[in-house]
Design a protein around this motif. Structure first.
Motif, PDB file in Angstrom:
ATOM      1  N   VAL B 223       0.747  -1.186  -0.145  1.00 43.42           N
ATOM      2  CA  VAL B 223      -0.131  -0.065  -0.022  1.00 43.42           C
ATOM      3  C   VAL B 223       0.953   1.343  -0.093  1.00 43.42           C
ATOM      4  N   LEU B 224       0.343   2.464  -0.487  1.00 42.93           N
ATOM      5  CA  LEU B 224       1.090   3.499  -0.039  1.00 42.93           C
ATOM      6  C   LEU B 224       0.747   4.094   1.310  1.00 42.93           C
ATOM      7  N   LEU B 225       1.701   4.759   1.994  1.00 46.50           N
ATOM      8  CA  LEU B 225       1.590   4.933   3.368  1.00 46.50           C
ATOM      9  C   LEU B 225       2.222   6.465   3.844  1.00 46.50           C
ATOM     10  N   ASN B 226       1.392   7.086   4.505  1.00 43.23           N
ATOM     11  CA  ASN B 226       1.756   8.373   4.897  1.00 43.23           C
ATOM     12  C   ASN B 226       2.082   8.237   6.424  1.00 43.23           C
ATOM     13  N   ASP B 227       3.350   8.136   6.968  1.00 43.25           N
ATOM     14  CA  ASP B 227       3.539   8.311   8.417  1.00 43.25           C
ATOM     15  C   ASP B 227       3.606   9.749   8.831  1.00 43.25           C
ATOM     16  N   TRP B 228       2.460  10.214   9.267  1.00 41.42           N
ATOM     17  CA  TRP B 228       2.550  11.674   9.688  1.00 41.42           C
ATOM     18  C   TRP B 228       3.610  11.643  11.031  1.00 41.42           C
ATOM     19  N   SER B 229       4.111  12.691  11.093  1.00 35.37           N
ATOM     20  CA  SER B 229       5.186  12.935  12.211  1.00 35.37           C
ATOM     21  C   SER B 229       5.091  14.129  12.593  1.00 35.37           C
ATOM     22  N   ALA B 230       5.275  14.265  14.128  1.00 34.16           N
ATOM     23  CA  ALA B 230       5.381  15.754  14.696  1.00 34.16           C
ATOM     24  C   ALA B 230       6.679  15.706  15.240  1.00 34.16           C
TER      25      ALA B 230
END
Lengths: 413, 413
Positions: B223-230
């Motif tokens: 899958v495509l994946l966006n690992d949102w990060s702060a």
């Protein structure tokens, strides 16, 4: 609080870990019969699946039709209190002696719940100071964030096993300081970590932080926990993103979940703060517990030697504080999440909860009562954790966490 | 390989992401009906739950009676191949046109599988070099272990959401370099990470390592994946045990799982090694894929600007290598485990897969086509990842991963 008496004779003793005051929850099987839920009472187990079928225990909906406590855990604190009240009445003197009991000696124990996710913390200050001193010197022992954050990392739920499960020595990459290249093979610095585990009963929603008080109410119970660690693999892999394979081969827990209700008389506050915590982490009431802990080590075929004795009350952060921090970003917490406390060590050398600390990185070997000398764990060694809150003429025991080390496997070609 | 033709007209185009060559797997619902499994074909979805009930698809046991692909995933590669063959026959020109189709435009997509555990890697060298250069200078950019280990850390499965789910800006502890004390509040440096995710189909046993070749066969799909990060939370918390709350609030994935069978023509080797890998990590055949990727950013109510374009073939380690390393200690891998590739960046500035890199830590703001200037993500912004393997007159598309940022919540008292 004093000893509460039961019609189960073995429960009425100052020595039993499982008096009526305790009522810890587990999953057991006898012979080839399917595993089911049970509660320990003295040296017996009340078969809860059978008790529910017989109507001796009755909850808003069926809770014990699967060999795990997750369903009951998800029902929330009111149902937990209701169940405890029913069990206390059933097993008290004068209760229904037709309740189905099995001897613990005849039962095999299983993981008491399905572990959703496993998080391990680093929240014992004596441990952090010891490890930090070894690796960075006494001036820089505590990382700058340590007094502000209960530092934790996500572990691997698939590696959590019940006490009694053998532990296979892990293979991994290691690199000697003077080597050009790393090598791959069995860990040479295999260690324990003496910990408590807190189990999340009711979860939280993604995007919805929780307070420390809410967190305390979400905790279903506590287990003893041994976070087996391969120190040589850890040393090479952990920068910059933390421990990974060094702690992914086994984490052992006790078969019995002890509830906050049983531990209520043993609540204690976390130690005085060296720096004020931010409001979201402040403890509104005592949320740590006074639980005596010890570790023994036994070479193959030899008796055990006690190598450490300490107390859960040594922690700097409580499980409730850890859980509130865990959800602070909005991270959803789930029924069955397991939170390791972090290694529990005290100020004395005899209170150190890992071999890394006890042998000061292998530089000060231990001599066992049986004469063997150890820096880290050898194949065939058995390590056992025990814990109990000690009351007036009774104790709230956790049972044991036992693990024996088996040789590393040959790697597939 | 060229375009395979289907009796579904919209599938026979060079522009559709979902030709007969692809057949990606998802979970969808229409209106208030229960969610069910489906396969994308052109602009339609074949309802697999219905197709199985009708006998149009037949497997050794029922696979599609739950709204998740986990059951099929656990059945293993022979069943996966069998299903693909049946679907190809059913949807080819000349296939059974009574097959139940739903318009994608009418469907709501859900998480396609139950995420067992989520692991995120750091296996893109350009990304690691960029981040390392920013934080430690160009001389020390790559950690010493980086060329030997696909560095990874355990993430939080409970934070994985499907494309389209809004992302709430996380709260967390941060500390300004010159501040005495940390503070708590909404992240000011909210970022994306452009990644691919590999999904473990068949698991492995605790204590049993796997080879890279075995690992490749265990992967059910991508899958495509966006690992949102702060980034500000991450900077303060990540030493010494790695990212925790900075990456626990949301990880978004595309709704469609693209299979290795569909990606077979796009296999490519990982880049030449700078240092030989240890044997347990060597790739016996090409296990990376040529997949074009891009990222767009759109302020609220405004059109999107493309801010990055790169390719999955930029990775230094393949998912199979990551999976083999993950199990190397004996860590059990489970059906439904999700492995994030790590941020994918290329050598050019336009190929950087995070705002941290694109704006060089916020020092070089981006100006969008619509005139807005951004360092990190603002409330109301929508970020979209897209990906497709480009064949001769057809493409194997992943769909999109879309997320819009909502303001942080007020913390509970």
């Amino acid at each position: 609080m004093t000893l509460m008496t039961s019609w189960v004779p073995s429960a009425n003793s100052a020595e039993t870990p499982f008096p009526l005051n305790n009522l810890p929850y587990g999953v057991f099987s006898v012979g080839h019969a399917p595993a089911r839920c049970g509660v320990a009472i003295g040296d017996m187990i009340l078969d809860l699946t059978e008790a529910e079928t017989k109507g001796l225990v009755s909850l808003p909906e069926t809770a014990f039709d699967a060999p795990s406590w997750n369903k009951l855990m998800a029902m929330g604190p009111d149902v937990w209190a209701d169940l405890r009240a029913q069990l206390t009445a059933l097993l008290s003197e004068g209760g229904d002696t037709s309740a189905p009991l099995i001897a613990q000696a005849d039962a095999q124990m299983h993981l008491p719940f399905q572990v959703a996710e496993y998080t391990d913390f680093y929240a014992g200050k004596h441990h952090a100071m010891n490890v930090g001193t070894m690796f960075r010197g006494p001036e820089n022992a505590l990382p700058p964030n340590w007094l502000h954050i209960p530092i934790g990392y996500n572990g691997r739920a698939s590696s959590v096993v019940v006490s009694g499960t053998d532990v296979v020595r892990p293979n991994g990459q290691t690199k000697a300081p003077d080597a050009d290249m790393p090598s791959f093979g069995p860990s040479k610095r295999l260690d324990i970590e003496l910990e408590m585990g807190a189990i999340v009963g009711t979860g939280s929603e993604l995007g919805q932080p929780i307070s420390v008080a809410q967190a305390d109410e979400m905790i279903f119970g506590y287990v003893l926990l041994n976070d087996w660690s391969a120190r040589d693999i850890q040393a090479w892999e952990y920068q910059p993103l933390g421990p990974f394979q060094a702690k992914a081969f086994a984490t052992s827990i006790s078969p019995w979940i002890v509830t906050p209700a049983a531990l209520e008389p043993f609540r204690t506050s976390t130690p005085e703060r060296e720096k004020d915590l931010l409001p979201y982490l402040q403890e509104p009431s005592p949320m740590l517990f006074d639980i005596a802990l010890d570790v023994t080590m036994a070479p193959e075929g030899k008796p055990a030697t006690t190598i450490a004795q300490t107390n859960y009350n040594r922690m700097y952060y409580s499980a409730a504080q850890q859980l509130a921090h865990h959800a602070s970003s909005g991270c959803a917490m789930s029924t069955g999440d397991l939170l390791g406390s972090g290694t529990i060590s005290g100020p004395e050398k005899s209170e150190r909860g890992s071999l890394l600390e006890l042998t000061w990185g292998g530089k000060e070997p231990l001599t066992l009562d049986t004469g063997e000398v150890r820096t880290f764990i050898e194949d065939g060694d058995t390590l056992t954790l025990k814990g109990a809150a000690k009351g007036d003429g009774y104790q709230i025991g956790f049972g044991e966490v036992v693990g024996t080390i088996k040789p590393a496997v040959t790697f597939p070609k």
